[in-house]
Design a protein around this motif. Structure first.
Motif, mmCIF file in Angstrom:
data_model
loop_
_atom_site.group_PDB
_atom_site.id
_atom_site.type_symbol
_atom_site.label_atom_id
_atom_site.label_comp_id
_atom_site.label_asym_id
_atom_site.label_seq_id
_atom_site.Cartn_x
_atom_site.Cartn_y
_atom_site.Cartn_z
ATOM 1 N N LEU A 114 -24.303 45.581 161.461
ATOM 2 C CA LEU A 114 -24.835 45.993 162.750
ATOM 3 C C LEU A 114 -26.096 45.188 162.990
ATOM 4 C CD1 LEU A 114 -24.450 49.854 162.542
ATOM 5 C CD2 LEU A 114 -23.203 48.325 164.024
ATOM 6 N N GLY A 118 -26.437 43.752 168.852
ATOM 7 C CA GLY A 118 -24.998 43.894 168.799
ATOM 8 C C GLY A 118 -24.262 42.742 169.411
ATOM 9 N N GLU A 119 -24.978 41.813 170.024
ATOM 10 C CA GLU A 119 -24.285 40.710 170.697
ATOM 11 C C GLU A 119 -25.154 39.471 170.654
ATOM 12 O OE1 GLU A 119 -22.504 39.641 175.120
ATOM 13 O OE2 GLU A 119 -23.086 41.665 174.595
ATOM 14 N N ARG A 185 -20.350 41.375 168.839
ATOM 15 C CA ARG A 185 -20.451 42.172 170.051
ATOM 16 C C ARG A 185 -20.293 43.648 169.708
ATOM 17 N NH1 ARG A 185 -18.124 39.322 175.410
ATOM 18 N NH2 ARG A 185 -19.043 37.270 175.107
ATOM 19 N N ASP A 186 -20.627 44.500 170.659
ATOM 20 C CA ASP A 186 -20.478 45.932 170.454
ATOM 21 C C ASP A 186 -18.996 46.297 170.368
ATOM 22 O OD1 ASP A 186 -23.180 46.474 170.417
ATOM 23 O OD2 ASP A 186 -23.287 46.712 172.601
ATOM 24 N N SER A 507 -14.951 42.385 169.384
ATOM 25 C CA SER A 507 -16.309 42.405 168.845
ATOM 26 C C SER A 507 -16.515 41.448 167.674
ATOM 27 C CB SER A 507 -16.659 43.826 168.388
ATOM 28 O OG SER A 507 -15.833 44.218 167.303
#
Length: 635
Positions: A114, A118-119, A185-186, A507
């Protein structure tokens, strides 16, 4: 729900999460935000008075390095926190006012990392080279320090070495965090929920979509586990292919045999000699043929077709084309029971039509600046069967249209794709496998000693990749890659470490991590066409079947250590001089020259094939000298 969790504290700026916090980094985070997390999930929550303790740590760090190292240990002992297990997962607390996740979703988000945002986009990829070099330098310092430790006699020197090694470990964790979190990504929310879907199916609502939604559910992917093994081959299993209905599974091996399995009851229905003289690389059922025709290719460069009877017998095998090098892959036309494409290391693509007297037609010779590019992989676009993509001994994914191939116009290439940082790369990067998505809009390519990249096949020529999937290692063999799910929701690949990785396609986060072959390498991954499950194979002589029957979602146990090892090995390879592939190729050629038969003039009396054979003016006139049992060599 998933037992693996990464917990973070809330602040005025919202939740922030950090991957792989180390002792020094944890102190800095505690001073700045009042929170820290552990790499593989879990957290160290502050107890009353911890802020004062952190201030003491900050002031005490000026007295020496040892005090800064001891402070986090004292804090952990005072707070009574226990080390968390080596797993990772979703956040353990929701924000205020946020509803709890529906337990019907069966969807624990087992993530391997994490990041704060997140991106991250492709700017992280541009810093990749510098980070890999730093990692290689740190690994070299560790090795030098270990050698020095044997000769040191002072306790003070040993303490200094331990502190330096500990700092290098912290730097490794930070580098790992930056490398993994660069382009993530999330994770999207669950798109399938178990109980509502079952209720809808019971009353006949959307029942025809039930199976498709189940196969693409993240909760079931996270519950995949080993169901059983199919054992019959005596060599590495190089190819797996389900028939269109999913009731039969074909496998080919280095033992030159092809086996047709009733995989549901784990029984071999048919075993026959492929007719090849070297490792069988692929065997596929032709679509709409009633499972009566099987196309095969092998290291000997031959393209053969086996005719199967309804009484579980192989009538015969026939050679329909001959490459002048190994032929690794076949590409089927999903609408045709009698035509398919083949690609070989001689850079030739054959269009093979079994209805013709001379089935093989040379479609194109792949070149880059008038130099032939040996091919490892080929795939037909399922949405536009006139188009096909190839990859091989350079960094470019090439798309051709059979109706527009013109040698005078860029060698007939319709489009070329390549990750931007590999266009001018000095390292010789190869594409070991590529596949189209279910609707032909996306292309997935796996690079040796690199990562897996997702391209938009509708983009213009030269467009960069859309997603990047990290963590595995592709070096020892010609590794496969595939989409998983009816709508290509996931990406699945084997690895040199013997594990199987599944990423969420959107993601780029790892959602499943399983131990595959004990032999060390997983090469083939074949999802079932209609059910949630798949078959895999590699250096082991068996085939493994996987299904979502685990009671709880995966904990991704051991993922951190395996990924660090893969990253370290890749960094070390990046600073080595010379090219490993050239070395292996030289070794293979020398071995091949020693095992060659006498010249053609001395063996004209020998039969080239014991069965019927079609000839082609475009096929090679040369035959391989004999069975070449080089086990699972890199091409």
């Amino acid at each position: 729900m998933s037992s693996l969790q990464i917990r973070g504290k809330q602040s005025g700026e919202g939740d922030k999460f950090y991957l792989g916090s180390t002792q020094d980094k944890g102190d800095r985070m505690a001073e700045a935000d009042g929170k820290s997390t552990v790499l593989n999930g879990g957290s160290e929550e502050k107890e009353p008075g911890e802020d004062q303790h952190n201030e003491g740590d900050a002031s005490g760090s000026k007295d020496g390095q040892s005090s800064s190292q001891d402070a986090p240990k004292e804090k952990a002992e005072a707070s009574g926190d226990k080390p968390m297990p080596d797993v990772e997962g979703e956040t353990g607390s929701n924000r205020e006012g946020e509803e709890d996740e529906d337990t019907d979703s069966m969807d624990g988000s087992g993530l391997y990392s994490l990041t704060e945002d997140g991106e991250r986009e492709s700017e992280g990829g541009r810093r990749e080279g510098a980070k890999e070099k730093d990692g290689a330098k740190r690994a070299a310092r560790k090795r030098n320090r270990r050698d020095t430790n044997h000769s040191s006699s002072s306790d003070e020197d040993d303490d200094e070495d331990e502190e330096e090694e500990q700092k290098d470990d912290e730097d490794d964790d930070e580098a790992m965090e930056a490398w993994l979190g660069a382009e993530l990504r999330d994770m999207r929310g669950p798109e399938w929920r178990a109980v509502p879907s079952l209720r809808s199916r019971e009353i006949g609502r959307n029942s025809h979509q039930f199976v498709r939604r189940v196969c693409g559910a993240r909760g079931l992917v996270q519950r995949l586990e080993l169901q059983g093994k199919l054992e019959r081959h005596t060599g590495c299993v190089n190819t797996l292919h389900f028939n269109p209905s999913g009731t039969r599974l074909a496998s080919g091996s280095d033992d030159l045999k092809v086996v047709i399995w009733d995989w549901a009851i784990r029984r071999a229905e048919l075993e026959f000699d492929s007719g090849h003289k070297s490792n069988v690389f692929q065997a596929k059922f032709l679509p709409h043929s009633g499972d009566s025709t099987l196309a095969m290719c092998a290291r000997d460069g031959q393209i053969r077709v086996a005719e199967l009877s309804a009484t579980q017998r192989c009538k015969n095998t026939k050679r329909v084309a001959q490459h002048k090098g190994a032929a690794h892959k076949l590409a089927l036309d999903p609408d045709s029971p009698c035509s398919f494409l083949s690609a070989g290391e001689d850079a030739v693509v054959f269009d093979i039509d079994l209805r013709l007297d001379r089935p093989a037609n040379k479609l194109v010779v792949v070149k880059e600046c008038d130099k032939k590019v040996g091919l490892y992989t080929i795939f037909v676009n399922p949405a536009n069967t006139h188009q096909f993509a190839v990859g091989g001994r350079d960094q470019y994914v090439r798309i051709y249209d059979q109706r527009k191939i013109n040698d005078s116009d860029d060698n007939g290439v319709l489009k070329k794709f390549c990750p931007s940082h590999l266009v001018s790369s000095e390292s010789k990067t190869n594409i070991t496998c590529l596949v189209y998505s279910h609707d032909g809009t996306e292309l997935l390519a796996s690079y040796n000693d690199e990562d897996i990249y997702l391209f938009d096949s509708n983009h213009s020529d030269g467009a960069d990749y859309r997603r990047r999937y990290k963590g595995h290692r592709n070096n020892a063999t010609v590794k496969g890659v595939n989409f998983y799910g009816p709508c290509s929701e996931f990406v699945v690949s084997g690895s040199d470490c013997g594990h199987i990785y599944l990423w969420d396609k959107h993601s780029a986060r790892i959602v499943q991590f399983m131990e595959g072959d004990r032999g060390g390498v997983v090469n083939c991954l074949e999802p079932h066409p209609h059910l949630p499950g798949m078959a895999t194979s590699g250096l082991d002589h068996d085939i493994k079947l996987w299904a979502p029957t685990a009671e709880a979602p995966t904990g991704l146990k051991g993922l951190k250590e395996v990924m660090k090892k893969n990253k370290r090995e890749r960094d070390e390879d990046s600073v080595r001089h010379g090219d490993q592939y050239d070395t292996q190729l030289l070794w293979f050629l020398m071995r091949h020259m020693r095992n060659r038969r006498p010249p053609r003039a001395r063996r004209e009396g020998a039969d080239a094939d014991t069965d019927d054979s079609w000839s082609s003016p475009d096929s090679s006139d040369e035959e391989e000298g004999g069975p070449d049992h080089v086990q699972c060599m890199s091409s």
